[in-house]
Structures are given as C-alpha cells and as structure tokens.
Design an enzyme around this catalytic site. Structure first.
Site, mmCIF file in Angstrom:
data_model
loop_
_atom_site.group_PDB
_atom_site.id
_atom_site.type_symbol
_atom_site.label_atom_id
_atom_site.label_comp_id
_atom_site.label_asym_id
_atom_site.label_seq_id
_atom_site.Cartn_x
_atom_site.Cartn_y
_atom_site.Cartn_z
ATOM 1 N N ASP A 55 0.620 -1.327 0.264
ATOM 2 C CA ASP A 55 -0.390 0.118 -0.255
ATOM 3 C C ASP A 55 0.924 1.161 0.453
ATOM 4 O O ASP A 55 2.132 1.098 -0.086
ATOM 5 C CB ASP A 55 -0.544 -0.059 1.167
ATOM 6 C CG ASP A 55 -2.176 0.894 0.985
ATOM 7 O OD1 ASP A 55 -3.224 0.692 1.609
ATOM 8 O OD2 ASP A 55 -2.647 1.927 0.127
HETATM 9 C C1 GLC Z 1 -4.389 4.513 -0.206
HETATM 10 C C2 GLC Z 1 -4.995 3.036 0.514
HETATM 11 C C3 GLC Z 1 -5.097 2.286 -0.550
HETATM 12 C C4 GLC Z 1 -5.470 2.317 -2.262
HETATM 13 C C5 GLC Z 1 -3.754 3.236 -2.236
HETATM 14 C C6 GLC Z 1 -4.135 3.963 -3.681
HETATM 15 O O1 GLC Z 1 -3.422 4.367 1.044
HETATM 16 O O2 GLC Z 1 -5.411 2.351 1.698
HETATM 17 O O3 GLC Z 1 -6.936 1.453 -0.550
HETATM 18 O O4 GLC Z 1 -5.693 1.587 -2.994
HETATM 19 O O5 GLC Z 1 -3.305 3.940 -1.141
HETATM 20 O O6 GLC Z 1 -4.446 4.936 -3.910
#
Ligand code: GLC
Length: 711
Positions: free
Chosen positions: A258
């Site tokens: 993430d």
């Molecule tokens: C965010 C979220 C995740 C998302 C990613 C990309 O922090 O935790 O769910 O897909 O970043 O945007």
C-alpha cells in the site's frame, strides 16, 4: 501467442535489461489526477522516461495515459506502463459503496457491477483496479468499513470472488487487486492505521477467508495492508506473503504494497532506514513498492552487496511483465487510449440501468411501523435534511472518476416521480446548525402531509483516515429530527452513510426508517422508487447496527462465552446500560408485505460421513402483494474441539412469492458447511450434534438439529 512465446519474449527482454531497469519495474508512482496518499513523487516524468517506473496510479483518461505511455516507450527498452486506480465501486458510473452493494446479497449483480466498472476503467486507459477490498470488519468506528462487505467472512468471500470474476472475466479485463492483506479491518479501537493484534484462530476463522476466496478466484495481484501482523508490518511479513499467500494458498500473482507502506516500517520501528525497509519487504515477498521509492533507490545496492539475490528481482519482474503481456500491453500499449470508446461506454444507458438496480437492491428498510411506506406519489412531501439535495454524497468515498453532475440526489428522484407537491428544506448543514433553515424546515413539515427526512454522513465522514468515536448522527441533525418530530407529522427517516450508525435515539422515534448507504450515481432515483413503492426494498444488512458505540467491536457470530447472557442471571455476559444485541442485526431488512416461515425439517437427522443433510423450510405469503425476501440459513456446532460461534451464515436464497402462495425451499448441507479450522488450521469436520437455523435475518430463527455421524 502461447505461453512458450510469452516466456521466450519476456526472458529475452529481461536479459537485455539493466538492474536499474529491472528495479524500475518494481516501482509504482502516483500521478496527480487524484490524491490518495501524503507523498508526491519527485522527478515523476524523468523516472518514467528513464525506465525507472513500471506502473502509475491516479492517472486516467485516454489522453493522460497516452502521454505517459509515450514517455515510457521512449525509454531504452520501451516497456509499457501499467495504469492502476481505485475503482472500487464503479469508474464513471458509480455503484453503491461496497458495504451498500453487499446488502443486495446478489452475487450476480455484484459481478456485473465489477464487469461494468472494468469496461469503463479500461476505456479510460486503466489496466488494474485496487479492488476488491476484502477486509472483514466488526467495528463501525473504522471509516473504511464502507469499502468492504461487512462482518461476515462466508458472505464476504463470495462477494470478493464475484468482484474478481467481474473485473478479470470480460472482454476488456482489468487486473484485480485484493486488499488490504491482511487483517486491516481489525484496526484496534476502530482507528485507522492503528495496530492489529489477534490470535491465529481469529485470523483463520474470520479474516482470511475473503482474501483466500479472491486469490482462489484468480486475482492477479494482492495489496499489503498498513498494519502489523504478529508485530511485523504486513509488507515485510514473510510468513504472510510467502509462507501463507504463496506456499499455502498457491498464489501465483504478485504483491504490491500500500501507499508508502514500505517506508513506513521506519515508523513502525521495525526498520532503521530505507535500505532496511527495502531489504525486509522484498525478502518477505513484496514485489512492487507503491510510492516509497525505496525499492527503486535501494535494491540495486542491496543486490550489489549480496543482500538480495538478483534472481529474486528477476522473478518479481517476470511476474509483473507477465501481467503486462496478458493484458496486451506489449501487443498495443495504446489499445486503451481511445476517446471514442470512452465516450461510448462511460455512463451508457446499460450501466446507468445497472447502477439503478444496484442502488435499489442496496437500500435497507430498517423499520416500517403501521406500513407508513410506501408513500403515495400524490402525497405532498416535505423533503428535509442536509443530504436531501446532495448529489456528491450519493457517490460516497472512493468514487474514482465519478462526477456528481451525473448523479441524482434524493430531491431529483422525488421531483421526477412525484405527482404531488415536494417542499424541500435542508434544515441544517451536515455538521452545522442554521436556525433560519431549521425554522423553514419546520414550516415545510407543517405544510406537507408527510416528511421524508434525509440525514447522515457526508462522504468526508467515512473512508480512509475518517474514523469516528461517536457514530450517531451529527448533533445539528439530531436537533433537526427532534424539531420535525414535534410537528407530529408522519415521518420517514432516510439515512445516508458509509458505516452502520448508532440510530437508537433517532430511529425509535420514527415510524419508518430506511438506510440507503451512499447509493451511487442513480441513488436519488432509486431511493424515490423505493419510497413510492415502485421497487420493494430487499436489502439485508451485512453488518449489524449497534445500539451503542460502546458495544463495538461486535458480531452476530460471537462465541457463546462461559457465562452467556441470561436476563435473570447477574453473573452473565452483559452490560449494565445496554442490551448485548444489535439494534438492527446482521441479515436484517424489511420489505413491503411479508413472508412467513413455517416448519424447518432436516432429512436425514443423522448425517453419514461425507453425506449431506437437506434442510427444508416452509414459506407462505399471506398478504395481497407479491413479496421478495432473502431466506437465510445459519449453522451452529454446539460442542467441538474449539469453541464455535453461536451461529454462522451457511446459505441463503432469494425468493419471490405471489399473494397467497405457499412453497418450501431446501438447502443441502455437506461437510464443507460444517468444517472449521482445526489445530493446524486446515479444515476439519467433527462428528456430533449440529443446530440448523433459518430465518429472514440472524435473529428470530426457526431451528432444528441433526447429528453428523463419526467416520
Ligand atoms: C491508499 C489506500 C489503498 C489505495 C491506495 C492507492 O492509501 O490504503 O486502499 O488502493 O492507497 O490509492
């Protein structure tokens, strides 16, 4: 082109790539069309041009993706970029938030919404969606509960698998990305990014099944979560990413972390610097680094120092290049940069129709005393509340390329369907009183025959980093509700939110109460159709509504405890100030009319090993209108080698019955339904008695017993 050609092509390409270019493929950078994390990449374009970026998130449209793709193809080995985005409940046509859509219990519909989202995302230059979010959650304080399927792992597993099939199964597939692996929904105290700590048994029984189901459905990618697992951040947890995910679950795709999660290991206190972060995460099994840029900056030296084996880098690069190959990027990297296609599919009538149906089926009728609903279209209605005319709050959190201008608000919906007078008055802002508006709202209520009061959360009040310790309606809205109730007019409460709310003090006062979640682009129209009875509500909660926030976390599938609650026993599991159960339990949802349940019969009552038991339940529709209901089947194993929940969902069937109709429906239970994780967490079935329960929610159940015989 066959697998041999794919392997030969990619191996030849890999053989020409420098280590810096290989590591570049493991680098995921965020563009600027949306903001989903704190860190913004430096030298974004330069890194793409130099082949030091393999994928981009938060960039879409044919023009924007074409521009970056041309940059990437100008790099020495012209490796196309993969474009990913948070398309989690639609792309331009927005469907209900996932927690709302889950309340349809309609797997076919859910799969269709994912397929439609894939078509629209692919038409906008995208190849990869960061969905399904498969985090099980029992705590409505956590804002991201909106993104998942609720509290039940059995239903959540089926929903996650349906979404993977929808995303990856069509003519223009996108790679699914099951997230957030793992256990993110159990963030302590319902506070985002807070620690997670639980037994292995709770992991296996409650949280792992939906991730596993998505992997088994063929999800190409998995995204790691921000939290610790057994004290180690998920992005660097080798047991999680290699032993469990790859070896035990046989996952053959690849893992993306993430947003900046690799670098955040320094904050967790498990890594000293970015080199340490990169070494731990890559060694654990993370393939692609979202936005820490630690892989891109540190892995070359780690390989040179012998800390990381270049063969492992090659394997990760091959997994990522393999996805690009499979999605046709090497055939035609601009195939998805087609403005005409985008214009033809975005918000097309078929997708709007699907969104309308999804919104209808996501709406849950919580109560309807004296059958106040449905309302007559001739009635004069005071449509009151800060969300009554909001289009943007119909879209909800993570609404991707959804545009509120394309959405219908409740006011739009009522105006389109009403044959009577619609008096609109906001009454207050979402979280701010306005005495003049309050007075206008009371006047409108006094003037009208009936009030529809639309209250709840704006889309900023849930989603990522949007947790609440008080999950009641905002105070100004509660004051508005009190003022409207004082008029004595018949009143329907409609709540919009991304989480179960604490409605105890509110909904008790209203004859009728509807929860519409954030119902999407077609939400306002669908809501009006339900209120006017053009569509009878069929939604069933996939997460209970607590009586008090102090009950959280809570689940219907709780363990019985050594001193289960007994109303006449003080030394039993209880609160002094609140009943134990939910105000509206898992599986709850009313409709217009009712289906009555008769006898539940089990045949045979002794189930042979590897045999089955058929549960048959008699149904009748005593009313004057056709009724659609979702009959649910629950199971309990009252004596086992480990304590088992008091009930667990193991089947459901949607039935539509004509007035006066009587029928029976049957469910076949096999060992697969009785199984639970054994001492080694592999599924086992134990002989002994079982209780089968059937009903229209997880409460008020008919029950019967059978015995599963020993081998
Ligand atoms: C965010 C979220 C995740 C998302 C990613 C990309 O922090 O935790 O769910 O897909 O970043 O945007």
């Amino acid at each position: 082109m066959g697998a041999m050609q794919k392997e030969a092509f990619l191996r030849e390409l890999l053989g020409r790539m420098s280590l810096a270019e290989k590591v570049g493929q493991l680098n995921l950078l965020a563009g600027g069309m949306d903001s989903t994390g704190m860190k913004i990449p430096e030298n974004f374009a330069r890194k793409i041009r130099d082949g030091r970026c393999g994928a981009v998130l938060n960039v879409y449209t044919p023009a924007a993706t074409r521009e970056l793709q041309e940059m990437a193809l100008a790099a020495p080995h012209a490796i196309p970029l993969l474009f990913g985005y948070d398309v989690i409940h639609g792309h331009r046509t927005i469907f209900p938030i996932p927690l709302g859509l889950a309340c349809s219990w309609n797997l076919e519909l859910i799969e269709k919404t994912a397929a439609a989202a894939a078509v629209e995302a692919a038409a906008d230059g995208l190849h990869w969606v960061f969905s399904p979010m498969a985090d099980v959650c029992q705590d409505a304080r956590w804002g991201r509960v909106a993104e998942g399927a609720g509290e039940d792992p059995w239903l959540g597993s089926r929903i996650a698998a349906a979404m993977v099939r929808g995303y990856q199964g069509g003519e223009n597939p996108v790679a699914a990305c099951v997230k957030h692996f793992a256990l993110y929904g159990a963030s302590k105290a319902g506070r985002d990014y807070h620690e997670v700590d639980m037994s292995r048994r709770e992991m296996e029984e409650t949280h792992f099944p939906p991730y596993r189901a998505a992997v088994d459905a063929g999800a190409r990618t998995v995204m790691t979560s921000f939290n610790l697992i057994d004290g180690i951040p998920a992005s660097a947890n080798r047991w999680l990413l290699t032993d469990l995910l790859r070896r035990r679950w046989c996952f053959t795709g690849w893992v993306v972390t993430d947003y900046t999660a690799v670098g955040e290991m320094k904050n967790h206190g498990t890594a000293a610097d970015d080199a340490d972060c990169a070494a731990q995460a890559f060694s654990a099994g993370a393939d692609m680094d979202m936005m820490s840029e630690a892989f891109e900056t540190e892995l070359p030296e780690l390989v040179a120092a012998g800390v990381i084996d270049e063969a492992a880098v090659d394997a990760a690069v091959m997994r990522i290049l393999g996805t690009k190959w499979d999605l046709g990027l090497f055939d035609d990297p601009f195939a998805r940069c087609d403005e005409a296609r985008a214009a033809s599919v975005h918000l097309c009538s078929a997708h709007r129709k699907l969104a309308r149906q999804a919104a209808r089926e996501s709406i849950v009728l919580l109560k309807n005393d004296d059958d106040l609903l449905p309302l007559s279209r001739d009635a004069s209605i005071a449509l009151i509340g800060p969300l009554a005319d909001s289009r943007r709050d119909m879209l909800g959190c993570w609404h991707a390329a959804g545009d509120e201008r394309d959405a219908s608000s409740p006011l739009d919906g009522f105006r389109a369907l009403s044959r009577g007078e619609i008096l609109h008055a906001p009454g207050c802002r979402v979280a701010e009183e306005n005495p003049a508006w309050l007075a206008d709202a009371v006047a409108a209520a006094n003037h009208a025959e009936v009030v529809v009061l639309v209250l709840g959360e704006s889309l900023e009040m849930y989603g990522e980093a949007a947790c609440r310790t008080d999950i009641r309606l905002p105070e100004c809205q509660r004051l508005l509700a009190d003022a409207i109730l004082e008029t004595g007019k018949p009143c329907v409460l409609v709540t919009i939110s991304g989480r179960p709310l604490e409605l105890t003090d509110s909904s008790d006062c209203f004859q009728s109460s509807i929860h519409a979640w954030a119902p999407g682009t077609e939400g306002g129209r669908a809501l009006a159709e339900v209120v006017y009875g053009q569509f009878s509500p069929i939604g069933k909660l996939t997460m209970g509504f607590p009586r008090r926030v102090g009950q959280l976390p809570m689940t219907y599938r709780e363990k019985p405890a050594g001193r289960p609650f007994q109303s006449d026993v003080s030394y039993s599991s209880r609160y002094l100030d609140c009943p134990n159960d939910a105000l509206f339990p898992f599986g709850h949802g009313l409709t217009y009319g009712k289906i009555e349940l008769g006898e539940l019969r089990l045949e045979p009552v002794e189930m042979p090993p590897a045999g089955s038991v058929t549960a048959t339940i008699a149904l009748s529709n005593p009313g004057a209108r056709a009724v659609t209901e979702t009959v649910q089947l629950y199971l309990r194993d009252p004596v086992a080698s480990v304590s088992r929940p008091v009930k667990e969902l193991r089947g459901y069937r949607r039935v539509t019955m004509e007035p006066g109709e009587e029928r029976t429906i049957s469910f076949v239970l096999t060992d697969a339904d009785l199984a639970f994780p054994g001492p080694d967490f592999e599924p086992i079935v134990e002989p002994g008695g079982f209780e089968v329960m059937a009903g229209l929610c997880s409460r008020h159940l008919r029950s019967a017993r059978f015995v599963r015989l020993a081998q």
